[in-house]
Structures are given as structure tokens and as C-alpha cells.
Scaffold this active site. Structure first.
Site, PDB file in Angstrom:
ATOM      1  CG  ASP A   8      60.636 105.233 105.832  1.00 29.55           C
ATOM      2  OD1 ASP A   8      61.775 105.674 105.542  1.00 29.55           O
ATOM      3  OD2 ASP A   8      60.464 104.109 106.324  1.00 29.55           O
ATOM      4  CD  GLU A  10      63.109 102.861 102.902  1.00 30.94           C
ATOM      5  OE1 GLU A  10      64.259 102.688 103.324  1.00 30.94           O
ATOM      6  OE2 GLU A  10      62.241 103.522 103.527  1.00 30.94           O
ATOM      7  CG  HIS A  60      65.194 106.997 105.041  1.00 28.16           C
ATOM      8  ND1 HIS A  60      65.071 105.629 104.863  1.00 28.16           N
ATOM      9  CD2 HIS A  60      66.330 107.359 104.380  1.00 28.16           C
ATOM     10  CE1 HIS A  60      66.081 105.198 104.123  1.00 28.16           C
ATOM     11  NE2 HIS A  60      66.858 106.227 103.820  1.00 28.16           N
ATOM     12  CG  HIS A 104      59.203 100.405 103.883  1.00 31.39           C
ATOM     13  ND1 HIS A 104      59.405  99.347 104.749  1.00 31.39           N
ATOM     14  CD2 HIS A 104      59.789 101.484 104.464  1.00 31.39           C
ATOM     15  CE1 HIS A 104      60.092  99.764 105.792  1.00 31.39           C
ATOM     16  NE2 HIS A 104      60.334 101.065 105.660  1.00 31.39           N
ATOM     17  CG  HIS A 115      63.554  97.957 105.563  1.00 28.93           C
ATOM     18  ND1 HIS A 115      63.211  98.773 104.492  1.00 28.93           N
ATOM     19  CD2 HIS A 115      63.706  98.798 106.625  1.00 28.93           C
ATOM     20  CE1 HIS A 115      63.183 100.035 104.888  1.00 28.93           C
ATOM     21  NE2 HIS A 115      63.465 100.080 106.188  1.00 28.93           N
TER      22      HIS A 115
END
Length: 271
Positions: A8, A10, A60, A104, A115
Site C-alpha cells: 500500500d 499510506e 492502493h 496504515h 482509513h
């Protein structure tokens, strides 16, 4: 060993703001290169640790962020959507271990860019009463296939949220959150060196066990607005709760993941 690296953006060192994660601007173009370098560090670590094959999953957004020509050519890359296993696409390819890179913290958490699956759509996710983020959700999917999460990287809040779920997993803290859009980060070079070293060590000791929950699975979710909850509950399998809440039951984690990703796609109708 065949290794799946789910990457990902973040949780990557030096990433703090949504503009860095959104295509169409120069900051994103720089950020996707940072993401690619951390993926390459994990690939190198996997081969250092004894892997014979590596799949790297672009996990992502639209799942097509990392330029394929810049990825370590020893690995194969999984990109594009839709795909049934989402951030774990490739898990069905006889995988022995999973690494989570650039992850994240969960929705409504205090981590950087926190999120769960879709920041526009979802405010909270629980499975059998346990609040989870993407690491917990997809780690449980890996566990359903009998595959352990051996390594994870991201900010300190991500690690604190997930350490109890993955007690034998090795983590790399790429940055420390001081707010949802601020923090103190390792340099990209430091982060990559730590990721490579940690992946190799995790694969050598293979101490982590698959994350498993007892079926059936009661999925409770909170949308970001009552209007979104109304939209989702047009689907007959969902039950409407109070306010923003809705729920459904799944026989398998894979079924839950596929439902959640379909709801994420549905939410575009109210953007």
C-alpha cells in the site's frame, strides 16, 4: 518458498497527505516511486530470506501505481481491478507467507491517512465484535488460506493496532504519527534498508502463525453517512441498523472481503 508482498502507499516513509496518494499531480508521481522502492526492498529481502518466487501486489487505489519497469525483475507484479481477493490477489498461487508493506491504521484511528478500504465509504469495521483495519481483514483472509503474515511496515499507530493480532510478526516502523497528516519519518533509504533486513529475518525464522477467526462471521460496519448506509442496504443480504450502521453475515472471510469491496464500488454512486 513463494512469497506474496502486498504493498500500500499510506504507510510508506515520507507520505503524509492525501494529495500524495491521488493520481494526477506531481506529488503523487514522487510518492509512487517511494512506494515502488519499498516494494523492491521487500522483494530483495524475500530473496535474501530464501524465497524462490515472489509476487508483489499493488494494493492502493486502482491497484496500478507502481511502474512495472521499475520493480525488481525477479518478482511478478499483480495489478489492476476488479479482482476477487483485492489486496491479497495472488494468495491462491500456492503462497507460503505474506508481507504487508506501506500499510496504515484503521478508519477513525489516529494514524497517518487512517482509513479502512475506502475513506469516503466506511467509518468502522468489526468482525465478530473485533474492530479491524485493512491489515486485520486481509490478514484473516490470508489465514483462511493457511498463510501467515510474517512482516508488516507502516507508522507506529498501525503497529500498535495490529501487534496483538499478529504477535509473532516482525514490524518496521517507517514513521511516527503526530496527526492524520503529519509525522516524523525515517528517510526513504533508512526505511528500505530496514524493510529488506526485516523481511529476510522474518522468512528465515518463520515464527508467525496464520490469523484465524471462528466462523460464521458477523460483519458490522458504520458508513460515513446515513445516506451511504441506505444505499448499501438496498442489497438484500444487508441489515440496516441505527444511524450509519449496517451488518451482514458471511460464511467465509473471503466472502466478507468480496462483499466489502463491492460496497466500496457502490459508494461511487453518491460521490
Amino acid at each position: 518458498m513463494r512469497i506474496l508482498i502486498s504493498t500500500d502507499i499510506e504507510g510508506v516513509a515520507g507520505i503524509y497527505h492525501r494529495v500524495q496518494t491521488t493520481p494526477g499531480n506531481p506529488e503523487y508521481e514522487r510518492a509512487r516511486l517511494l512506494m515502488t522502492r519499498e516494494a523492491n526492498a521487500a522483494i530483495a529481502g524475500a530473496f535474501d530470506g530464501g524465497a524462490r518466487a515472489v509476487l508483489v501486489n499493488d494494493s492502493h487505489g486502482d491497484f496500478r501505481n507502481m511502474p512495472p519497469d521499475l520493480l525488481d525483475p525477479r518478482a511478478q507484479v499483480v495489478q489492476g481491478k476488479p479482482r476477487p481477493l483485492g489486496m491479497m490477489a495472488g494468495l491462491d498461487q500456492d503462497i507460503d507467507a505474506v508481507c504487508l508493506v506501506g500499510y496504515h491504521s484503521r478508519a477513525s484511528g489516529r494514524g497517518i491517512l487512517a482509513h479502512t478500504v475506502n475513506s469516503f465509504a466506511f467509518a468502522r469495521l468489526e468482525i465478530n465484535g473485533l474492530e479491524l483495519g485493512e491489515a486485520g481483514l486481509y490478514g484473516a483472509l490470508a489465514g483462511e488460506y493457511g498463510v501467515p503474515v510474517v512482516m508488516g511496515s507502516g507508522d507506529d499507530v498501525f503497529i500498535a493496532e495490529n501487534h496483538a493480532l499478529f504477535p509473532q510478526t516482525r514490524f518496521v516502523e517507517t514513521k511516527r504519527a503526530t496527526g492524520q497528516n503529519s509525522g516524523i519519518s525515517l528517510s526513504p533509504a533508512q526505511a528500505c534498508a530496514a524493510i529488506q533486513k526485516t523481511v529476510a529475518a522474518a522468512l528465515r525464522d518463520r515464527a508467525a502463525q496464520p490469523l484465524r477467526f471462528d466462523a460464521p462471521f458477523e460483519i458490522r460496519m458504520w458508513a460515513q453517512s446515513p445516506a451511504l448506509a441506505d444505499l448499501f442496504c438496498v442489497w438484500p443480504a444487508l441489515r440496516r441498523g441505527e444511524g450509519n450502521e449496517f451488518a451482514f453475515t458471511a460464511a467465509r472471510i473471503e466472502e466478507a472481503v468480496r462483499m466489502i469491496n463491492c460496497l466500496s464500488a457502490m459508494s461511487a454512486a453518491l460521490r
